[in-house]
Design a protein around this motif. Structure first.
Motif, mmCIF file in Angstrom:
data_model
loop_
_atom_site.group_PDB
_atom_site.id
_atom_site.type_symbol
_atom_site.label_atom_id
_atom_site.label_comp_id
_atom_site.label_asym_id
_atom_site.label_seq_id
_atom_site.Cartn_x
_atom_site.Cartn_y
_atom_site.Cartn_z
ATOM 1 N N GLU A 65 -8.153 3.772 -11.276
ATOM 2 C CA GLU A 65 -8.685 5.133 -11.160
ATOM 3 C C GLU A 65 -7.816 5.999 -10.248
ATOM 4 N N ILE A 66 -7.459 5.467 -9.084
ATOM 5 C CA ILE A 66 -6.679 6.269 -8.128
ATOM 6 C C ILE A 66 -5.264 6.529 -8.636
ATOM 7 N N VAL A 67 -4.566 5.469 -9.036
ATOM 8 C CA VAL A 67 -3.179 5.634 -9.501
ATOM 9 C C VAL A 67 -3.134 6.446 -10.790
ATOM 10 N N LEU A 120 -2.502 6.041 -3.048
ATOM 11 C CA LEU A 120 -3.194 4.761 -2.933
ATOM 12 C C LEU A 120 -3.098 4.242 -1.500
ATOM 13 N N THR A 121 -4.239 4.115 -0.836
ATOM 14 C CA THR A 121 -4.306 3.550 0.508
ATOM 15 C C THR A 121 -5.386 2.479 0.530
ATOM 16 N N VAL A 122 -5.315 1.610 1.522
ATOM 17 C CA VAL A 122 -6.310 0.546 1.626
ATOM 18 C C VAL A 122 -7.704 1.150 1.796
ATOM 19 N N GLY A 123 -7.817 2.139 2.667
ATOM 20 C CA GLY A 123 -9.104 2.759 2.905
ATOM 21 C C GLY A 123 -9.654 3.451 1.665
ATOM 22 N N GLY A 124 -8.794 4.214 1.012
ATOM 23 C CA GLY A 124 -9.215 4.929 -0.189
ATOM 24 C C GLY A 124 -9.596 3.986 -1.310
ATOM 25 N N SER A 165 -7.576 -10.621 -1.171
ATOM 26 C CA SER A 165 -6.937 -10.595 -2.481
ATOM 27 C C SER A 165 -5.517 -10.046 -2.457
ATOM 28 N N PHE A 166 -5.216 -9.154 -1.510
ATOM 29 C CA PHE A 166 -3.919 -8.483 -1.497
ATOM 30 C C PHE A 166 -3.343 -8.423 -0.088
ATOM 31 N N ALA A 167 -2.025 -8.440 -0.033
ATOM 32 C CA ALA A 167 -1.352 -8.340 1.259
ATOM 33 C C ALA A 167 -0.986 -6.901 1.597
ATOM 34 N N SER A 168 -0.805 -6.064 0.568
ATOM 35 C CA SER A 168 -0.396 -4.681 0.802
ATOM 36 C C SER A 168 -0.806 -3.819 -0.381
ATOM 37 N N SER A 169 -0.693 -2.501 -0.204
ATOM 38 C CA SER A 169 -1.023 -1.585 -1.292
ATOM 39 C C SER A 169 -0.028 -1.726 -2.439
ATOM 40 N N GLU A 170 1.212 -2.142 -2.135
ATOM 41 C CA GLU A 170 2.193 -2.376 -3.200
ATOM 42 C C GLU A 170 1.740 -3.503 -4.122
ATOM 43 N N ASP A 171 1.096 -4.517 -3.549
ATOM 44 C CA ASP A 171 0.565 -5.600 -4.373
ATOM 45 C C ASP A 171 -0.495 -5.084 -5.334
ATOM 46 N N VAL A 172 -1.282 -4.123 -4.870
ATOM 47 C CA VAL A 172 -2.307 -3.535 -5.737
ATOM 48 C C VAL A 172 -1.647 -2.738 -6.861
ATOM 49 N N LEU A 173 -0.602 -1.996 -6.533
ATOM 50 C CA LEU A 173 0.110 -1.234 -7.561
ATOM 51 C C LEU A 173 0.582 -2.139 -8.691
ATOM 52 N N VAL A 174 1.180 -3.262 -8.317
ATOM 53 C CA VAL A 174 1.674 -4.201 -9.324
ATOM 54 C C VAL A 174 0.508 -4.787 -10.117
#
Length: 211
Positions: free
Chosen positions: A29-31, A39-43, A58-67
């Motif tokens: 939804e955000i991306v 995209l931020t952890v808080g958002g 589940s994730f180490a960073s927001s970049e991991d979420v992007l992928v």
């Protein structure tokens, strides 16, 4: 031990999986609506309705979420294409049209997915490198489907022409679809699918006939 206990009858591992699914959906939804830069952890956690502490299970960073977001859309795209080709008539044009229609319809029915696949990778390094990897996989998928349809003897005869043509057609379709979504092409979605199919079939016939 407490972390592995059931809560409300749902095992801890299942709850973690559900939270990850919620985070990825929030990322889509955000991306897909605001862009990777927002995209931020808080958002993300706010969108998913989760406490921020659950992000890091589940994730180490927001970049991991992007992928993960990109991979989610590409997995869905791959699944609908493979299913459409399998269900199509045993005819080169029918199979090409089925694959193209499945992809175009999935991406244009939900513009967020078009943005995630084609727009955001241009601005986000993590997505750009992942897109290149997935692009190579898609070329391999197209070539494998062509080999299965035309047979091993034809595949051997045309050699690297198959990979070249698949990469060329895939890149062209991506750019054409992006231009259509922007409104740069004054044609209907059906015309987009039909014209793209025609080009795929023309190139395939040429490669098979002269390779």
């Amino acid at each position: 031990m407490a972390a592995s206990r059931s809560y409300g009858g749902i095992p801890a591992e299942q709850r973690r999986g559900q939270r990850r699914v919620a985070l990825v959906a929030a990322g889509v939804e955000i991306v897909g609506t605001q862009g990777a830069a927002r995209l931020t952890v808080g958002g993300l956690c706010s969108q998913a309705g989760l406490n921020e502490r659950y992000f890091y299970e589940s994730f180490a960073s927001s970049e991991d979420v992007l992928v993960a977001v990109f991979d989610e859309v590409m997995a869905e795209l791959t699944a609908v294409i493979v299913a459409a080709v399998a269900a199509a008539a045993d005819d080169a044009r029918a199979k090409a049209r089925a694959a193209i229609a499945a992809a175009v319809e999935l991406l244009t029915d939900d513009p967020r997915k078009t943005r995630i696949v084609f727009v955001e990778p241009l601005a986000a390094a993590a997505l750009n490198s992942r897109r290149a990897e997935v692009g190579r996989s898609f070329v391999g998928l197209i070539v494998a489907q062509a080999h299965e349809f035309y047979g091993s003897a034809t595949a051997l005869r045309i050699g690297t022409w198959a990979d070249f043509a698949a990469a060329h057609l895939l890149g062209g379709l991506a750019e054409t679809l992006t231009a259509w979504v922007r409104g740069d092409l004054a044609i209907s979605r059906e015309e987009l699918i039909e014209r793209s199919t025609e080009l795929f079939v023309l190139v395939a016939d040429h490669v098979v006939g002269t390779g």
